[in-house]
Design a protein around this motif. Structure first.
Motif, PDB file in Angstrom:
ATOM      1  N   TYR A   1       0.755  -0.991  -0.098  1.00 32.24           N
ATOM      2  CA  TYR A   1       0.198   0.033   0.013  1.00 32.24           C
ATOM      3  C   TYR A   1       0.964   1.282  -0.099  1.00 32.24           C
ATOM      4  N   ASP A   2       0.488   2.150  -0.734  1.00 29.91           N
ATOM      5  CA  ASP A   2       1.397   3.599  -0.850  1.00 29.91           C
ATOM      6  C   ASP A   2       0.240   4.531  -1.047  1.00 29.91           C
ATOM      7  N   GLY A   3       0.297   5.579  -0.227  1.00 27.70           N
ATOM      8  CA  GLY A   3      -0.644   6.534  -0.073  1.00 27.70           C
ATOM      9  C   GLY A   3      -0.343   7.738   0.693  1.00 27.70           C
ATOM     10  N   ILE A   4      -1.267   8.757   0.839  1.00 25.57           N
ATOM     11  CA  ILE A   4      -1.361   9.833   1.839  1.00 25.57           C
ATOM     12  C   ILE A   4      -2.198  10.008   2.698  1.00 25.57           C
ATOM     13  N   ALA A   5      -2.257  10.700   3.801  1.00 26.98           N
ATOM     14  CA  ALA A   5      -3.307  11.061   4.819  1.00 26.98           C
ATOM     15  C   ALA A   5      -3.133  12.287   5.382  1.00 26.98           C
ATOM     16  N   ILE A   6      -4.313  13.101   5.268  1.00 28.80           N
ATOM     17  CA  ILE A   6      -4.180  14.332   5.926  1.00 28.80           C
ATOM     18  C   ILE A   6      -4.895  14.011   7.302  1.00 28.80           C
ATOM     19  N   ILE A   7      -4.218  14.232   8.485  1.00 28.85           N
ATOM     20  CA  ILE A   7      -4.674  14.088   9.701  1.00 28.85           C
ATOM     21  C   ILE A   7      -5.071  15.407  10.508  1.00 28.85           C
ATOM     22  N   VAL A   8      -6.350  15.585  10.835  1.00 27.05           N
ATOM     23  CA  VAL A   8      -6.948  16.758  11.286  1.00 27.05           C
ATOM     24  C   VAL A   8      -7.263  16.686  12.843  1.00 27.05           C
ATOM     25  N   ASP A   9      -6.593  17.242  13.757  1.00 23.47           N
ATOM     26  CA  ASP A   9      -6.944  17.300  15.204  1.00 23.47           C
ATOM     27  C   ASP A   9      -7.926  18.508  15.441  1.00 23.47           C
ATOM     28  N   MET A  10      -9.125  18.171  15.434  1.00 20.55           N
ATOM     29  CA  MET A  10     -10.283  19.230  15.542  1.00 20.55           C
ATOM     30  C   MET A  10     -10.322  19.842  17.013  1.00 20.55           C
ATOM     31  N   ASP A  11      -9.443  19.190  17.957  1.00 21.78           N
ATOM     32  CA  ASP A  11      -9.460  19.863  19.302  1.00 21.78           C
ATOM     33  C   ASP A  11      -8.316  21.163  19.048  1.00 21.78           C
ATOM     34  N   ILE A  12      -7.502  20.982  17.948  1.00 18.38           N
ATOM     35  CA  ILE A  12      -6.697  22.237  17.757  1.00 18.38           C
ATOM     36  C   ILE A  12      -7.035  23.208  16.787  1.00 18.38           C
ATOM     37  N   THR A  13      -7.520  22.763  15.773  1.00 19.35           N
ATOM     38  CA  THR A  13      -8.033  23.589  14.586  1.00 19.35           C
ATOM     39  C   THR A  13      -9.429  24.041  14.792  1.00 19.35           C
ATOM     40  N   GLY A  14     -10.189  23.593  15.786  1.00 14.92           N
ATOM     41  CA  GLY A  14     -11.277  23.867  16.034  1.00 14.92           C
ATOM     42  C   GLY A  14     -12.387  23.428  14.742  1.00 14.92           C
ATOM     43  N   PRO A  15     -13.774  23.401  15.054  1.00 13.65           N
ATOM     44  CA  PRO A  15     -14.485  22.968  14.146  1.00 13.65           C
ATOM     45  C   PRO A  15     -14.697  23.493  12.838  1.00 13.65           C
ATOM     46  N   ILE A  16     -14.275  24.888  12.727  1.00 16.24           N
ATOM     47  CA  ILE A  16     -14.207  25.639  11.402  1.00 16.24           C
ATOM     48  C   ILE A  16     -12.700  26.258  11.146  1.00 16.24           C
ATOM     49  N   PHE A  17     -12.156  25.750  10.119  1.00  6.70           N
ATOM     50  CA  PHE A  17     -10.528  26.244   9.635  1.00  6.70           C
ATOM     51  C   PHE A  17     -10.973  27.552   9.154  1.00  6.70           C
ATOM     52  N   GLU A  18     -10.848  28.565   9.809  1.00  6.26           N
ATOM     53  CA  GLU A  18     -11.321  29.916   9.341  1.00  6.26           C
ATOM     54  C   GLU A  18     -10.262  30.645   8.670  1.00  6.26           C
TER      55      GLU A  18
END
Length: 327
Positions: free
Chosen positions: A124-141
């Motif tokens: 398997y080869d691929g990429i993953a974008i991992i978002v910690d919403m505790d840090i970014t908040g629900p809206i990435f403004e």
């Protein structure tokens, strides 16, 4: 301890929660960490770049059948994964099995797997974008002036009712994901940040007006039967049993058997069987003195000419030419 070191330590702890306690750090700096992931082989790696506070980009490379990842639910972690090559299987406690194949992307809320993640075709080869919403908040403004991404909406639209959706990637998003894959180990951080922001924007534009094509889900019982069939086909290369007979014997409808097999291994049963036979033929051509006719018979071909034609279609050379080049 410096603020920078605290940030590195905090990211390392969070990454270990995501990639599993057995993940071993093999390279680390302020902007990235490279892990060796605990697998059934030593060949599982994740190279994780810290692009924004709470947003990482991970390049994944596995030559393995299974690996060990997280063991606890992480409901505030959103993962957007794209498969460049190979196949990824994950069985969740919700009782279904999902498959990420070449050219697919998946949006998921991280939860513990019932079974370890698996790679049905061994890589398997691929990429993953991992978002910690505790840090970014629900809206990435205002990531760019006038552009905001509602992460909760992304999670809800793609993952409503379960924790993961596998989607056929539309051409514009496929182009961006492929650019990110091609930039591995070469592009500056600024370029990766721009491409991840572009992928966020395109994902947000898919919702809610676009009806995207999602992959089918299969029960663990169906997957178990299909894997047993695959093992049987690998052991008995000369079998001539019809698909209808196989379906009856495994207690599945013919359609379910064909669809489920293709979902797991990425190819129809006969195509998979033929390719596996040809790979077995290459080993026999290189390691034995068996004639082409003898190898043909062992693989279930009554006519050596049909075997030679099939071999050339898969490998690009006639069996005798292949043996001459490899020996």
């Amino acid at each position: 301890m410096s603020k920078t070191q605290n940030q590195v330590d905090g990211r390392t702890r969070k990454s270990r929660d995501i990639f599993g306690p057995k993940a071993e750090i093999i390279e680390e700096c302020i902007d990235s960490i490279k892990y060796q992931i605990h697998c059934d082989t030593p060949n599982g790696y994740m190279h994780c770049y810290h692009l924004f506070p709470g947003i990482d980009l991970a390049y994944s490379t596995f030559q393995a059948s299974t690996c060990t990842m997280r063991s606890k639910s992480m409901p505030n972690i959103l993962e957007i994964a794209f498969c460049q090559a190979g196949r990824f299987e994950c069985e969740y406690k919700h009782g279904y099995v999902t498959y990420l194949g070449e050219g697919d992307f998946a949006v998921s809320i991280l939860s513990p797997e019932q079974e370890p993640p698996a790679f049905p075709i061994g890589y398997y080869d691929g990429i993953a974008i991992i978002v910690d919403m505790d840090i970014t908040g629900p809206i990435f403004e205002n990531i760019v002036e006038g552009v905001s991404i509602d992460l909760n909406e992304l999670a809800h639209k793609f993952c409503a009712g379960h924790c993961c959706s596998v989607v056929k990637t539309p051409p514009n998003l496929l182009h961006v994901f492929q650019e990110i894959c091609d930039a591995k180990d070469t592009a500056p951080m600024g370029y990766l940040r721009l491409k991840v922001l572009e992928s966020f924007f395109l994902l947000s534009q898919m919702l809610p007006q676009e009806n995207f094509e999602t992959a089918a889900y299969y029960s663990a019982a169906q997957i178990k039967k299909v894997k047993a069939l695959k093992a049987e086909l690998m052991e008995h290369l000369d079998t001539k049993e019809t698909l209808k007979s196989m379906a009856i014997r495994y207690g599945m409808s013919l359609t379910a058997l064909k669809d489920c097999f293709k979902a797991v291994y990425g190819k129809p049963i006969h195509a998979f069987q033929r390719e596996y036979k040809m790979q077995a033929a290459t080993r026999l051509l290189i390691t034995t003195e068996m004639s082409v006719a003898e190898i043909s018979g062992r693989l279930g071909y009554e006519n050596p000419n049909k075997f030679s034609t099939a071999f050339k279609e898969v490998l690009g050379l006639a069996p005798s030419e292949y043996r001459k080049k490899r020996k």
